[in-house]
Design an enzyme around this catalytic site. Structure first.
Site, PDB file in Angstrom:
ATOM      1  N   HIS A  39     -65.734 -71.289  -1.717  1.00 55.11           N
ATOM      2  CA  HIS A  39     -66.632 -71.574  -0.588  1.00 55.11           C
ATOM      3  C   HIS A  39     -66.994 -73.074  -0.555  1.00 55.11           C
ATOM      4  O   HIS A  39     -67.025 -73.689   0.505  1.00 55.11           O
ATOM      5  CB  HIS A  39     -67.938 -70.780  -0.726  1.00 55.11           C
ATOM      6  CG  HIS A  39     -67.795 -69.300  -0.645  1.00 55.11           C
ATOM      7  ND1 HIS A  39     -68.080 -68.470  -1.705  1.00 55.11           N
ATOM      8  CD2 HIS A  39     -67.428 -68.480   0.366  1.00 55.11           C
ATOM      9  CE1 HIS A  39     -67.910 -67.201  -1.352  1.00 55.11           C
ATOM     10  NE2 HIS A  39     -67.491 -67.178  -0.105  1.00 55.11           N
ATOM     11  N   GLN A  63     -69.030 -55.172   9.562  1.00 55.64           N
ATOM     12  CA  GLN A  63     -67.638 -55.323   9.133  1.00 55.64           C
ATOM     13  C   GLN A  63     -67.320 -54.484   7.891  1.00 55.64           C
ATOM     14  O   GLN A  63     -66.208 -54.575   7.355  1.00 55.64           O
ATOM     15  CB  GLN A  63     -67.283 -56.793   8.917  1.00 55.64           C
ATOM     16  CG  GLN A  63     -67.922 -57.446   7.711  1.00 55.64           C
ATOM     17  CD  GLN A  63     -67.720 -58.948   7.724  1.00 55.64           C
ATOM     18  OE1 GLN A  63     -68.282 -59.657   8.539  1.00 55.64           O
ATOM     19  NE2 GLN A  63     -66.894 -59.446   6.830  1.00 55.64           N
ATOM     20  N   GLY A 150     -61.219 -69.776   5.208  1.00 58.11           N
ATOM     21  CA  GLY A 150     -60.225 -69.853   4.142  1.00 58.11           C
ATOM     22  C   GLY A 150     -58.975 -69.046   4.466  1.00 58.11           C
ATOM     23  O   GLY A 150     -59.047 -67.975   5.062  1.00 58.11           O
ATOM     24  N   LYS A 152     -57.517 -67.569   2.251  1.00 55.53           N
ATOM     25  CA  LYS A 152     -57.679 -66.386   1.391  1.00 55.53           C
ATOM     26  C   LYS A 152     -57.730 -65.130   2.272  1.00 55.53           C
ATOM     27  O   LYS A 152     -57.156 -64.106   1.933  1.00 55.53           O
ATOM     28  CB  LYS A 152     -58.961 -66.540   0.576  1.00 55.53           C
ATOM     29  CG  LYS A 152     -59.508 -65.264  -0.026  1.00 55.53           C
ATOM     30  CD  LYS A 152     -58.910 -65.036  -1.369  1.00 55.53           C
ATOM     31  CE  LYS A 152     -59.208 -63.664  -1.930  1.00 55.53           C
ATOM     32  NZ  LYS A 152     -60.487 -63.085  -1.575  1.00 55.53           N
TER      33      LYS A 152
END
Ligand code: AMP
Length: 289
Positions: A39, A63, A150, A152
């Site tokens: 982060h 979510q 990101g 990721k």
């Protein structure tokens, strides 16, 4: 300038309006907190693009699926604030659930089609609707010049690019590279769920992706590589594997044969209490990224 934390949209808007009046550029880094160096690397990238950096911290209930880890997700605001302050971030936006979803809230944001019904969209129904809803709100609340996400969460980044373009949200969406631990494990807030013996085998995921990437980039057939990769992941103690797939880096279309254009290999697998995800770029004929 030390870190300021605000909890309301009104206070967020007042701060951003003040910066705008000074002609400053603003970047937003949305997170769910439990911050780690991955982060923080996004905040450094944000700094390259803006004069003022906002990090939002919000564990977004919409979510998470009904049997997922919304309740257990780590909430560590005081530690997060220290990290953000040390990183030189100016503003932390940490709203409550009621601030984001007040009584009467009724609006959904949904991205249709191939980008959302595969990978995490298939294994976590409704997840990307929740992501699209909260990121749309965060972007409209702060109206930044750019927002950093990101790689990721590569599929998430693609979904966000899609709805930001479709809805004409005036923001640059910037992707950031994956930060890893020294042993290759992709940094994640969910790594905190791993017991010591699980943590020891967790880097298998990255190792398997790296091996397949190297072979696939040289033109090797994908099916046997993926079959062997699945065996190795299961043998390390992961179960189940939600997916181990190679897809087109732009469209996320499945690749079954060999890699002839820029691709991405994606994995999601459960290890103990953690569901871990990771991905690598596959550049045909080129070096692995
Ligand atoms: P999260 O708090 O997990 O929702 O993540 C917030 C943002 O940080 C998302 O844009 C993630 O893709 C990004 N992020 C999470 N882990 C990493 C990592 N290891 N490297 C780079 N970015 C990351």
């Amino acid at each position: 300038m030390s870190l300021t934390t605000v909890h309301t949209v009104a206070d967020l808007r007042a701060t951003v309006a003040d910066w705008r009046a000074q002609g400053l550029r603003v970047a937003l880094v949305p997170t769910m907190g439990a911050l780690h160096d991955g982060h923080i690397s996004l905040t450094h990238l944000a700094r390259e693009h803006a004069d003022r950096v906002i990090v939002s911290i919000f564990v977004n209930p919409t979510q998470f699926g009904p049997n997922e880890d919304f309740g257990a997700y780590p909430r560590t605001l005081p530690d997060d604030q220290k990290l953000l302050d040390a990183a030189g971030v100016e503003l932390c936006f940490a709203p409550s659930v009621d601030e984001m979803y007040p009584d009467g809230f009724a609006t959904k944001v949904s991205v249709d089609g191939a980008m959302t019904n595969v990978l995490c969209g298939a294994s976590r129904p409704g997840h990307f609707d929740g992501v699209a809803q909260i990121v749309t709100k965060l972007l409209l609340q702060s109206l930044p010049d750019c927002a950093i996400f990101g790689q990721k969460d590569y599929q998430q980044l693609m979904v966000i690019r899609r709805f930001a373009a479709d809805l004409n949200i005036p923001v640059d969406i910037i992707g950031a590279k994956i930060l890893r631990e020294e042993d290759g494990l992709a940094m994640s807030s969910r790594n905190r769920y791993l017991l010591p013996d699980e943590r020891a085998v967790a880097p298998t995921l990255n190792r398997v992706l790296a091996d397949i990437t190297a072979q696939a980039a040289k033109g090797a057939a994908l099916a046997p590589l993926l079959a062997k990769g699945r065996e190795d992941i299961l043998a390390a103690g992961f179960a189940p594997i939600d997916y181990l797939e190679v897809r087109d880096a732009e469209t996320l279309e499945l690749m079954n044969d060999t890699v002839k254009k820029p691709a991405r290999i994606f994995v999601a697998a459960r290890l103990g209490k953690a569901r871990l995800i990771d991905n690598h770029a596959i550049i045909p004929g080129g070096s692995a990224a």
